[in-house]
Structure formats: structure tokens, C-alpha cells
Design a protein around this motif. Structure first.
Motif, PDB file in Angstrom:
ATOM      1  N   ALA A 445      -1.954   0.839   7.286  1.00  0.00           N
ATOM      2  CA  ALA A 445      -2.826   1.230   6.183  1.00  0.00           C
ATOM      3  C   ALA A 445      -4.275   0.864   6.502  1.00  0.00           C
ATOM      4  O   ALA A 445      -4.573  -0.198   7.037  1.00  0.00           O
ATOM      5  N   THR A 446      -5.192   1.776   6.173  1.00  0.00           N
ATOM      6  CA  THR A 446      -6.608   1.531   6.404  1.00  0.00           C
ATOM      7  C   THR A 446      -7.172   0.624   5.310  1.00  0.00           C
ATOM      8  O   THR A 446      -6.547   0.414   4.261  1.00  0.00           O
ATOM      9  N   ASP A 447      -8.382   0.122   5.528  1.00  0.00           N
ATOM     10  CA  ASP A 447      -9.032  -0.718   4.523  1.00  0.00           C
ATOM     11  C   ASP A 447      -9.251   0.050   3.223  1.00  0.00           C
ATOM     12  O   ASP A 447      -9.129  -0.514   2.124  1.00  0.00           O
ATOM     13  N   GLU A 448      -9.552   1.332   3.347  1.00  0.00           N
ATOM     14  CA  GLU A 448      -9.754   2.153   2.155  1.00  0.00           C
ATOM     15  C   GLU A 448      -8.456   2.317   1.368  1.00  0.00           C
ATOM     16  O   GLU A 448      -8.450   2.294   0.125  1.00  0.00           O
ATOM     17  N   GLU A 449      -7.346   2.477   2.091  1.00  0.00           N
ATOM     18  CA  GLU A 449      -6.039   2.590   1.419  1.00  0.00           C
ATOM     19  C   GLU A 449      -5.681   1.287   0.716  1.00  0.00           C
ATOM     20  O   GLU A 449      -5.116   1.303  -0.390  1.00  0.00           O
ATOM     21  N   LEU A 450      -6.001   0.173   1.343  1.00  0.00           N
ATOM     22  CA  LEU A 450      -5.745  -1.131   0.706  1.00  0.00           C
ATOM     23  C   LEU A 450      -6.554  -1.249  -0.582  1.00  0.00           C
ATOM     24  O   LEU A 450      -6.029  -1.687  -1.620  1.00  0.00           O
TER      25      LEU A 450
END
Length: 586
Positions: A445-450
Motif C-alpha cells: 500500500a502506498t502512503d496515499e492509500e494509508l
């Protein structure tokens, strides 16, 4: 234990070198007394100093070779035994991960921990010793007897007479110790169980002032184990004194009769000295063997317990009778996977193993994609049990559960669970950072998804207030965050996965009404294409659901919307009136 030794196959080269080094060391030990006899008889007696220096130097060389072989054998045996222990622990851990919840209940968590640590250590230690003693002891014993016969056949009768006595002593002690070693491992399980319950339940124990009671439980289990350990060690402790007594008497007779044979001219002084050393080598070989006999029973008991874990076949299998195993190529193999979130229960019933009454009976309903299906009912009505059947933590006793029209038993467990986002009743967090815990749902998961998952789960506000943000550490068990924060992080972990099916097992119980409402509103827009099942105790959590299933004593009492159930379901109306005022109901 022989089954476990098959795991040594990758280390057969190392084991071969260990046996070779031990063999060479034993040869050097057997050769040294003969050289000593030559020094005494041909050097000291005849006053030949050059001969003494020559043979003495040769003895030093032989001793050096034997020492190097001993060091090599010790190093390689430790390395191969350590690798064996590592591989066995990995194998046990991997096999335990295939267990259904039934196997965990059957063996017990405390026992599984003991078997994975203490029991494997016992086997590993014996294996390391066995690799050296299994060659050295027989060779030193029989080689010593042969060399003793070569030096003086008549005097060797003393050794031949002593060996059976020592063997009987070893057999008698070991036969009494073996059953007690098995009992000890069971009592270690009990001690671990009490300790684990005390540590995990420390808040409850202190709040009810049961510290002294738990101390008493621990002391009872501790003393029980101690008494057994003392008893078995007392039995085993008799072995060494008895063997030393027999050996000293043997030495006394050898010196006595050896002196008589020297006096009669049938033997030389050097030969007698060599003979005594061979006698002691034989005795020490038997001592080493006896040490093995002391350790093998306990290791054998441990090996039996390890094999029980490895031989326990999980109740839940993947298609074609294949035990559960991670498989990323199910679609390529033609196996069904979760492509649609439509979930259907078809006349499902379920009994817990050993239970007399069913936990669920004749459960039938359909939860469609894009809808929220809520499950409500009294305590013990089977709500969490129903949720646990969907990801196949247990298999149904009757009927079927289908996802996208496919029976969940026709999917591999990995592919089924890959399409499910579960938030359990008890929020579980792991040691690491907040980001690590959310990425537990999706490792890449990307930082944006987190960030997005945290915002939907209403967790972003408190995360952003932390000094390190998403890198803030989470203690073991999540003890450094509140219950509501743990629940929101658990929800974010499920959201970041973006599954086809969301399962919320009473996951909003620690949230205030305002946060609960905001979270459910955010979930609506986030799960428009997914099937959502919510188990809840609070009516306010479920009243806006598209469908509410009322469970009563393991059966469906009614299905409908909030308004419909208020009119048609007595059970639901009782739950509502116990929580909401007349104005709120209206």
C-alpha cells in the motif's frame, strides 16, 4: 524421533565430516596408551632418552591431531544441529499456521509454544551430542576392549565382567526415568498455561484482587514441576556415582592382578599402564553412552510431542484434499476466487467440536454487493460464529456458504481470504509502526492509500496528532493506544485492502456515537461495490442497514429493515426498546 532425523538430510555432508573427525579423534585416543607403554618399557626402563624424545614428540603430534579433530567435530556438530533446530522450528510453525481454530483449541496455545521452543531445544541438544557419542562411545568401548585383549587377555576378563554390570545399571536407571520425562513436559505445558493466563489477564486479575490466588496457582504448578524434576534428577543422579564406584573397583582389581602378572614376568609395567588407560577409556565410553541414555528419553518424549503437532491433520482443506497452503496462482490453476462480493448462506448449520447443541441452525440469507447487511441478537445467539464461517475459520456442519455463486470450500483458503476484509471483535495490533499495522492488510500500500484508509476509518486525526505520525510505534498488543484507536486502526487495515467482502464483527463497540455515525457514513461511499456485513450490539449501528438479520439462539428470528422489524419482530423490538427511548424509536 527417527522421523525428525530426516530433516538432517540437507546437512549430511556436515554430519559425515563430524563422524569422520570423531573417528580420527577416537583412533588417536586409542593409540596414545600404546605409545605410552613403549616409552615406559623401551625408553624409561632401558634408559634410552632419544627414544623417549622421539616417541614423546610423536605422541604430541597424535594428541594435536586428535585435538583439532575434536574442535572440528564440535563446531560442525553444533552447526548442523543448530540448522536442524532452525528448520524444525520453521516446519512446525508453518504447519501450525495451517491449523483451523479447532486444532488450536485441541492442543492449546501454551502447549504449542512449549513444543516449538523447549521440546525442539531438547531434541537439538541430544542430536548435537549424539553425532559425537554415537561414533566415539562404541569405538572407544570396543576398541578399548580389543586393545586391552591385545595387551593381556587374562587381565581383560575383569573388563569383560564389568561391562554387563554397568549396562544393567544404565538400563535400570533409564527405565525408571523415561516415564517421568514425559510427565515433565506435560507439566511444563501447565506452567506455561498458568503464566500466559496471568500475563494476558493481568488487568482483570488486579481489578478483582486475585493476585494472591494467581500466585497460588503458579506456585502449585511450579512446585508440581519441581517435584517431578527433583524425582527424575534424583534417579538419574544415582547413575554417575554407581558407575564411578564400579569403575574404581575395576581399577583396583586391574592394579592388583596386574601387579601379580608383572611379578610373575607375564606382563611389563608399561603394558599395565596402557591397560589401565584402556580400561578407563572403556568406562568413560560407557559413561558417555549413559549420558546419552539420560538425555534420549527426554528428547524422545519431546520428539513425540513435536510429531503430534506435525501429524495433526487440519480439519479444513483446500480443494482436492490439499491442506491449506499459500498459492498465488489459483486463477491460473483454474480454481475459483472471490470475484464477486455476493454472499449467500444456504441452510447452514454448525456444531462446535464436542458440543451437544448446534451453535447455528438452518441459516439462509443473501447479502448482495453494494448493500450493508447487519446482524444483531442477544449474547450467545451465534453472531460471531456466523462471521467466522465465511473466511473458513471453521467449516459448516451442514448446508453451504457461497461467494459469487461458488461454494467457499471449492476455493483455496488464500484466494477466499484475499477477497475478505475482516475486523475482528477483539482488535489485534502487532509490534511495529502504525503504517506497518495498516499495511498488514496490503503490504504494498502506498502512503496515499494509508492516509485514505485512515481518514475513512476516522483514525487520521489522532494519527496526525502523534509526533511521528504513521511512523509512531505500536507496542505489543497495542497497549499504548486506546480501545477506540485500536478498533479504528483495525478498520483501516481492512479498508486499505479494498476487498469484495467486509466483515465487521462488533467492530464499533469502543467508538462514541458521533464517531460511529461518521465512520458508517464514510464506509457507505467507500464500499459501494462491496458486500458489507456488520455484527453489532448497538441498534444505532445497524438501523440504517439495507438488511438486518435478527439471530436468536442460533436461528434467524427475522430479516428486514429497521422499520419492518419494529413491526414484525418481537425480539428486535425488545432489543430496540432496551437501548432507545420512545422519541428515538419514533
Amino acid at each position: 524421533m527417527m522421523k525428525l532425523l530426516r530433516l538432517l538430510k540437507p546437512y549430511r555432508v556436515l554430519v559425515s565430516f563430524v563422524l569422520l573427525f570423531v573417528f580420527l579423534q577416537s583412533l588417536s585416543d586409542l593409540y596414545l596408551p600404546t605409545l605410552l607403554a613403549d616409552i615406559v618399557d623401551k625408553g624409561v626402563v632401558q634408559g634410552d632418552n632419544p627414544y623417549i624424545w622421539k616417541i614423546g614428540g610423536f605422541m604430541l603430534l597424535i594428541a594435536l591431531v586428535g585435538g583439532l579433530c575434536s574442535i572440528g567435530a564440535s563446531y560442525l556438530s553444533a552447526k548442523s544441529a543448530g540448522g536442524f533446530g532452525r528448520d524444525l522450528r520453521s516446519r512446525v510453525f508453518a504447519h501450525v499456521e495451517k491449523y483451523s481454530l479447532h486444532e488450536f483449541d485441541q492442543i492449546g496455545t501454551a502447549s504449542l509454544i512449549t513444543r516449538t521452543t523447549n521440546d525442539i531445544t531438547q531434541v537439538q541438544q541430544v542430536l548435537m551430542m549424539m553425532m559425537r557419542v554415537m561414533v566415539a562411545a562404541p569405538m572407544m568401548c570396543f576398541g578399548g576392549i580389543i586393545m586391552a585383549l591385545y595387551k593381556d587377555a587374562h587381565l581383560s576378563l575383569i573388563i569383560i565382567a564389568i561391562v554387563p554390570i554397568l549396562a544393567l545399571v544404565i538400563l535400570g536407571v533409564v527405565s525408571r526415568g523415561v516415564p517421568l520425562f514425559k510427565v515433565m513436559q506435560v507439566k511444563i505445558d501447565k506452567l506455561n498455561l498458568v503464566l500466559r493466563e496471568n500475563l494476558t489477564g493481568i488487568r482483570v486479575i488486579r481489578s478483582f484482587n486475585r493476585t494472591k490466588h494467581e500466585q497460588g496457582r503458579f506456585n502449585d504448578a511450579n512446585m508440581d514441576l519441581t517435584d517431578t524434576a527433583i524425582k527424575v534428577n534424583r534417579i538419574m543422579a544415582t547413575l554417575m556415582p554407581v558407575m564411578m564406584l564400579v569403575m574404581n573397583f575395576a581399577s583396583l582389581f586391574i592394579i592388583w592382578f596386574g601387579g601379580l602378572r608383572i611379578e610373575s614376568g607375564n606382563m611389563q609395567v608399561g603394558d599395565l599402564m596402557a591397560f589401565i588407560q584402556y580400561a578407563w577409556q572403556i568406562m568413560f565410553a560407557l559413561i558417555f553412552a549413559s549420558m546419552m541414555f539420560v538425555m534420549i528419553p527426554r528428547a524422545s518424549a519431546s520428539a513425540t510431542r513435536i510429531n503430534e503437532v506435525l501429524n495433526t491433520v487440519p480439519d479444513i482443506y483446500d480443494p482436492a484434499g490439499i491442506p491449506r497452503r499459500a498459492n498465488a496462482s489459483d486463477s491460473a490453476a483454474g480454481l475459483p476466487s472471490v470475484s464477486s462480493g455476493e454472499l449467500a448462506f444456504n441452510n447452514v448449520s454448525f456444531h462446535y467440536p464436542g458440543a451437544e447443541m448446534p451453535a447455528l441452525s438452518d441459516i439462509s440469507f443473501t447479502a448482495s454487493a453494494g448493500e450493508v447487511t447487519a446482524i444483531i441478537g442477544g449474547t450467545g445467539s451465534g453472531k460471531s460464529t456466523l462471521i467466522n464461517l465465511i473466511p473458513r475459520f471453521y467449516d459448516v456442519s451442514g448446508g453451504s456458504i457461497t461467494v459469487g455463486g461458488v461454494d467457499v470450500r471449492e476455493m483455496t483458503q488464500e484466494s477466499l481470504r484475499a477477497g475478505i476484509g475482516l475486523v475482528p471483535q477483539k482488535a489485534v495490533l502487532f509490534t511495529g509502526s502504525i503504517a506497518d499495522n495498516i499495511r498488514f492488510g496490503k503490504s504494498d500500500a502506498t502512503d496515499e492509500e494509508l492516509r485514505h484508509a485512515a481518514e475513512v476509518a476516522q483514525a487520521y486525526d489522532f494519527i496526525s496528532e502523534m509526533k511521528e505520525g504513521f511512523d509512531a510505534p505500536i507496542a505489543q498488543g497495542g497497549t499504548n493506544v486506546s480501545g477506540g484507536q485500536k478498533q479504528r486502526l483495525s478498520i483501516a487495515r481492512a479498508l486499505v485492502r479494498r476487498p469484495s467482502i467486509y466483515l465487521f464483527d462488533d467492530s464499533f463497540s469502543a467508538l462514541d456515537f458521533k464517531t460511529d455515525a461518521k465512520l458508517r457514513a464514510a464506509l457507505r461511499s467507500e464500499t459501494t461495490e462491496a458486500t458489507v456485513l456488520i455484527v453489532a450490539q448497538r441498534v444505532s449501528t445497524v438501523m440504517d442497514a439495507d438488511r438486518i438479520i435478527v439471530l436468536d439462539d442460533g436461528r434467524i428470528s427475522a430479516i428486514g429493515t429497521h422499520r419492518e422489524l419494529l413491526q414484525s419482530s418481537t425480539v428486535y423490538r425488545e432489543i430496540v426498546t432496551s437501548q432507545l427511548s420512545e422519541e428515538e424509536i419514533a
